[in-house]
Design a protein around this motif. Structure first.
Motif, mmCIF file in Angstrom:
data_model
loop_
_atom_site.group_PDB
_atom_site.id
_atom_site.type_symbol
_atom_site.label_atom_id
_atom_site.label_comp_id
_atom_site.label_asym_id
_atom_site.label_seq_id
_atom_site.Cartn_x
_atom_site.Cartn_y
_atom_site.Cartn_z
ATOM 1 N N LEU A 63 -6.214 -9.382 -9.009
ATOM 2 C CA LEU A 63 -4.953 -8.700 -8.707
ATOM 3 C C LEU A 63 -3.841 -9.729 -8.778
ATOM 4 C CD1 LEU A 63 -3.047 -6.468 -7.717
ATOM 5 C CD2 LEU A 63 -3.806 -6.969 -5.371
ATOM 6 N N LEU A 64 -2.848 -9.478 -9.622
ATOM 7 C CA LEU A 64 -1.656 -10.312 -9.719
ATOM 8 C C LEU A 64 -0.539 -9.568 -9.007
ATOM 9 C CD1 LEU A 64 -1.931 -11.299 -13.503
ATOM 10 C CD2 LEU A 64 -2.835 -12.529 -11.526
ATOM 11 N N ASP A 65 -0.136 -10.054 -7.824
ATOM 12 C CA ASP A 65 0.774 -9.280 -6.976
ATOM 13 C C ASP A 65 1.952 -10.108 -6.489
ATOM 14 O OD1 ASP A 65 1.792 -7.215 -5.333
ATOM 15 O OD2 ASP A 65 0.784 -8.100 -3.598
ATOM 16 N N GLY A 66 3.141 -9.658 -6.840
ATOM 17 C CA GLY A 66 4.368 -10.235 -6.310
ATOM 18 C C GLY A 66 5.161 -9.232 -5.499
ATOM 19 N N VAL A 67 4.566 -8.080 -5.190
ATOM 20 C CA VAL A 67 5.246 -7.003 -4.465
ATOM 21 C C VAL A 67 4.910 -7.046 -2.989
ATOM 22 C CG1 VAL A 67 5.460 -4.501 -4.210
ATOM 23 C CG2 VAL A 67 5.371 -5.519 -6.487
ATOM 24 N N GLY A 68 3.606 -7.160 -2.667
ATOM 25 C CA GLY A 68 3.187 -7.158 -1.274
ATOM 26 C C GLY A 68 3.393 -5.805 -0.625
ATOM 27 N N GLY A 69 3.575 -5.801 0.693
ATOM 28 C CA GLY A 69 3.801 -4.559 1.414
ATOM 29 C C GLY A 69 2.659 -3.582 1.259
ATOM 30 N N ASP A 70 2.958 -2.301 1.426
ATOM 31 C CA ASP A 70 1.927 -1.272 1.352
ATOM 32 C C ASP A 70 1.313 -1.186 -0.045
ATOM 33 O OD1 ASP A 70 2.298 -0.655 4.005
ATOM 34 O OD2 ASP A 70 3.618 1.049 3.616
ATOM 35 N N ALA A 71 2.168 -1.231 -1.076
ATOM 36 C CA ALA A 71 1.659 -1.065 -2.444
ATOM 37 C C ALA A 71 0.701 -2.197 -2.814
ATOM 38 C CB ALA A 71 2.816 -1.006 -3.436
ATOM 39 N N GLY A 72 1.083 -3.431 -2.531
ATOM 40 C CA GLY A 72 0.216 -4.553 -2.854
ATOM 41 C C GLY A 72 -1.065 -4.539 -2.037
ATOM 42 N N THR A 73 -0.950 -4.194 -0.763
ATOM 43 C CA THR A 73 -2.128 -4.158 0.103
ATOM 44 C C THR A 73 -3.083 -3.051 -0.328
ATOM 45 O OG1 THR A 73 -0.790 -5.009 1.939
ATOM 46 C CG2 THR A 73 -2.896 -3.999 2.497
ATOM 47 N N THR A 76 -7.304 -2.976 -2.201
ATOM 48 C CA THR A 76 -8.530 -2.246 -1.873
ATOM 49 C C THR A 76 -9.321 -1.876 -3.121
ATOM 50 O OG1 THR A 76 -7.511 -0.029 -1.915
ATOM 51 C CG2 THR A 76 -7.378 -1.269 0.158
ATOM 52 N N LEU A 77 -8.747 -2.085 -4.308
ATOM 53 C CA LEU A 77 -9.428 -1.766 -5.565
ATOM 54 C C LEU A 77 -10.186 -2.965 -6.125
ATOM 55 C CD1 LEU A 77 -6.530 0.232 -7.291
ATOM 56 C CD2 LEU A 77 -8.380 1.114 -5.855
ATOM 57 N N LEU A 78 -10.216 -4.056 -5.399
ATOM 58 C CA LEU A 78 -10.819 -5.289 -5.908
ATOM 59 C C LEU A 78 -12.311 -5.376 -5.583
ATOM 60 C CD1 LEU A 78 -8.019 -7.831 -4.971
ATOM 61 C CD2 LEU A 78 -8.634 -7.076 -7.265
ATOM 62 N N ALA A 79 -13.036 -6.007 -6.488
ATOM 63 C CA ALA A 79 -14.442 -6.329 -6.244
ATOM 64 C C ALA A 79 -14.544 -7.386 -5.151
ATOM 65 C CB ALA A 79 -15.088 -6.832 -7.536
ATOM 66 N N ALA A 117 -3.633 -8.177 2.625
ATOM 67 C CA ALA A 117 -4.941 -8.674 2.199
ATOM 68 C C ALA A 117 -4.938 -10.182 2.013
ATOM 69 C CB ALA A 117 -5.375 -7.998 0.896
ATOM 70 N N GLY A 118 -3.762 -10.790 1.955
ATOM 71 C CA GLY A 118 -3.670 -12.237 1.829
ATOM 72 C C GLY A 118 -3.524 -12.942 3.159
ATOM 73 N N ASP A 119 -3.590 -12.191 4.265
ATOM 74 C CA ASP A 119 -3.431 -12.757 5.597
ATOM 75 C C ASP A 119 -4.756 -13.349 6.050
ATOM 76 O OD1 ASP A 119 -2.553 -13.475 8.070
ATOM 77 O OD2 ASP A 119 -2.599 -11.450 8.915
ATOM 78 N N VAL A 120 -5.022 -14.567 5.565
ATOM 79 C CA VAL A 120 -6.326 -15.182 5.803
ATOM 80 C C VAL A 120 -6.161 -16.623 6.230
ATOM 81 C CG1 VAL A 120 -7.435 -13.739 4.070
ATOM 82 C CG2 VAL A 120 -6.541 -15.972 3.403
ATOM 83 N N ASP A 121 -7.251 -17.164 6.727
ATOM 84 C CA ASP A 121 -7.374 -18.609 6.899
ATOM 85 C C ASP A 121 -7.666 -19.175 5.518
ATOM 86 O OD1 ASP A 121 -8.228 -21.195 7.195
ATOM 87 O OD2 ASP A 121 -9.488 -20.793 8.933
ATOM 88 N N PRO A 138 -9.826 -10.215 5.705
ATOM 89 C CA PRO A 138 -10.145 -9.015 6.463
ATOM 90 C C PRO A 138 -9.838 -7.774 5.657
ATOM 91 C CG PRO A 138 -8.085 -9.975 7.239
ATOM 92 C CD PRO A 138 -8.678 -10.943 6.255
ATOM 93 N N ASN A 139 -10.613 -6.726 5.827
ATOM 94 C CA ASN A 139 -10.427 -5.486 5.077
ATOM 95 C C ASN A 139 -9.178 -4.767 5.567
ATOM 96 O OD1 ASN A 139 -10.655 -3.030 3.782
ATOM 97 N ND2 ASN A 139 -12.875 -2.976 3.964
ATOM 98 N N PRO A 140 -8.146 -4.575 4.702
ATOM 99 C CA PRO A 140 -6.929 -3.894 5.125
ATOM 100 C C PRO A 140 -7.057 -2.375 5.052
ATOM 101 C CG PRO A 140 -6.677 -4.577 2.869
ATOM 102 C CD PRO A 140 -8.049 -5.052 3.325
ATOM 103 N N GLY A 141 -8.174 -1.866 4.626
ATOM 104 C CA GLY A 141 -8.343 -0.428 4.473
ATOM 105 C C GLY A 141 -9.648 -0.170 3.766
ATOM 106 N N ALA A 142 -9.861 1.064 3.371
ATOM 107 C CA ALA A 142 -11.107 1.398 2.696
ATOM 108 C C ALA A 142 -11.169 0.703 1.341
ATOM 109 C CB ALA A 142 -11.194 2.908 2.509
ATOM 110 N N GLY A 143 -12.367 0.293 0.953
ATOM 111 C CA GLY A 143 -12.548 -0.315 -0.353
ATOM 112 C C GLY A 143 -12.791 -1.805 -0.266
ATOM 113 N N ALA A 144 -13.170 -2.386 -1.392
ATOM 114 C CA ALA A 144 -13.443 -3.813 -1.439
ATOM 115 C C ALA A 144 -12.159 -4.610 -1.451
ATOM 116 C CB ALA A 144 -14.261 -4.133 -2.689
ATOM 117 N N VAL A 145 -12.203 -5.846 -0.983
ATOM 118 C CA VAL A 145 -11.026 -6.702 -0.980
ATOM 119 C C VAL A 145 -11.385 -8.058 -1.555
ATOM 120 C CG1 VAL A 145 -9.892 -5.565 0.939
ATOM 121 C CG2 VAL A 145 -11.493 -7.406 1.402
#
Length: 346
Positions: free
Chosen positions: A228-238, A242-245, A263-267, A274-281
């Motif tokens: 996932l190449l994401d420069g948007v963030g927020g709800d759409a990016g998060t 959830t569509l990632l393997a 989904a990028g809020d990690v150590d 951490p899983n931000p919702g249903a689906g793989a992250v």
């Protein structure tokens, strides 16, 4: 000379056309008659007076915004080879809030100059030395391959259009997200033969877009997208994350929505998301910008590489051009997400 100046922080209307003294090139500098001026989303943040947590401090007012210029060398300063006169050049003026780029003339250190290749326009060169160099850095970090299924958010933007084309050029499958029918049509146009069959473009403003994207990803990668190449963030990016393997790469380069991708809020040392919702992250989070970013290397070299990609036709450059005198309109349209490609004053 004509220049756009900001006298007070606030709305776009605070950008006004003024007359200011012509700059004089000093030792090691040239005077560029500017034909195109880059506009960045960061310019709108600085104009509003909102620099907290950003990469640049607030400018000293009044200021001439802008850090990207392209044009023709009109004069040279002491110690500069006279052969520069008359050459088409582009330059990124550096990490400064008082760049001076929204002006008819600019005094530029000669070591910052790029010769604009034949068949590359001044607006396209502007896109390459700013947005293009960022795209090259993101692609280096993402390490895309022909077996990847790549999700791209804001695919109709300056970065998105370049990232989509690069992913297609190496043989990857691309699911591109764009906002509204016109932007969807523009991105579909980037999938020129023989790449069209590997590109799906989805309107993320439409109801049910996430399910549509999930189905598109599943056609090629049953376990989920690999990047996932994401420069948007927020709800759409998060939600896109959830569509990632489970072993996918999540490459983050900002949050134009105003909020980061959760989904990028990690150590960043541990690499667990951490899983931000249903689906793989994603399990592999890579930051292209910000305090967590890996070193990019030589920025001048990234700019040269981007210009070469425009010159050889690998990238079809998309720009949104506005007259210099209407800089306020350019800012309004950029903030309203009413632009496609790189925003350039001409």
């Amino acid at each position: 000379m004509d220049a756009i100046r900001l006298h007070a922080f606030g709305p776009p209307e605070n950008l006004v056309l003024d007359q200011v003294p012509d700059p004089v090139p000093g030792p090691g500098e040239v005077l560029v008659a500017v034909r195109a001026h880059g506009v960045h989303l960061l310019d709108t943040t600085l104009r509003r007076g909102e620099a907290a947590g950003g990469p640049l401090p607030l400018p000293t007012l009044p200021t001439i915004p802008g850090r990207e210029v392209a044009g023709v060398v009109e004069a040279v300063g002491p110690g500069v080879d006279a052969a520069w006169r008359g050459r088409r050049v582009a330059a990124h003026l550096g990490a400064t809030p008082d760049g001076g780029g929204y002006a008819r003339l600019a005094a530029v250190p000669v070591e910052l100059l790029h010769r604009i290749p034949d068949h590359v326009t001044a607006p396209d060169a502007i896109a390459m030395i700013g947005t293009g160099r960022t795209a090259v850095g993101i692609l280096d970090l993402a390490e895309l391959g022909a077996t990847d299924t790549v999700l791209v958010t804001a695919a109709a933007g300056g970065l998105g259009t370049l990232l989509v084309q690069s992913a297609l050029a190496i043989g990857a499958r691309v699911v591109a997200l764009a906002g509204g029918p016109e932007k969807v049509a523009l991105v579909r146009g980037l999938g020129r033969e023989p790449h069209a069959e590997r590109l799906v473009v989805i309107d993320y403003r439409a109801e049910g877009w996430l399910d549509e994207a999930r189905a598109a990803v599943g056609q090629h990668s049953p376990d989920g997208a690999t990047v996932l190449l994401d420069g948007v963030g927020g709800d759409a990016g998060t939600e896109a994350a959830t569509l990632l393997a489970p072993d996918a790469r999540l490459v983050l380069f900002g949050w134009s929505s105003g909020a980061p991708n959760r989904a990028g809020d990690v150590d960043h040392g541990a690499g667990n998301v951490p899983n931000p919702g249903a689906g793989a992250v994603a399990r592999d989070v890579r930051w292209a910008v910000g305090p967590q970013a890996r070193p990019w290397g030589d920025l001048f070299d990234l700019q040269e590489r981007a210009l070469a990609l425009a010159a050889d036709g690998t990238w079809h450059v998309v720009t949104h051009q506005v007259p210099l005198a209407e800089a306020a309109r350019a800012h309004r349209e950029l903030e309203a997400r009413a632009t496609t490609g790189k925003v350039v004053l001409v």
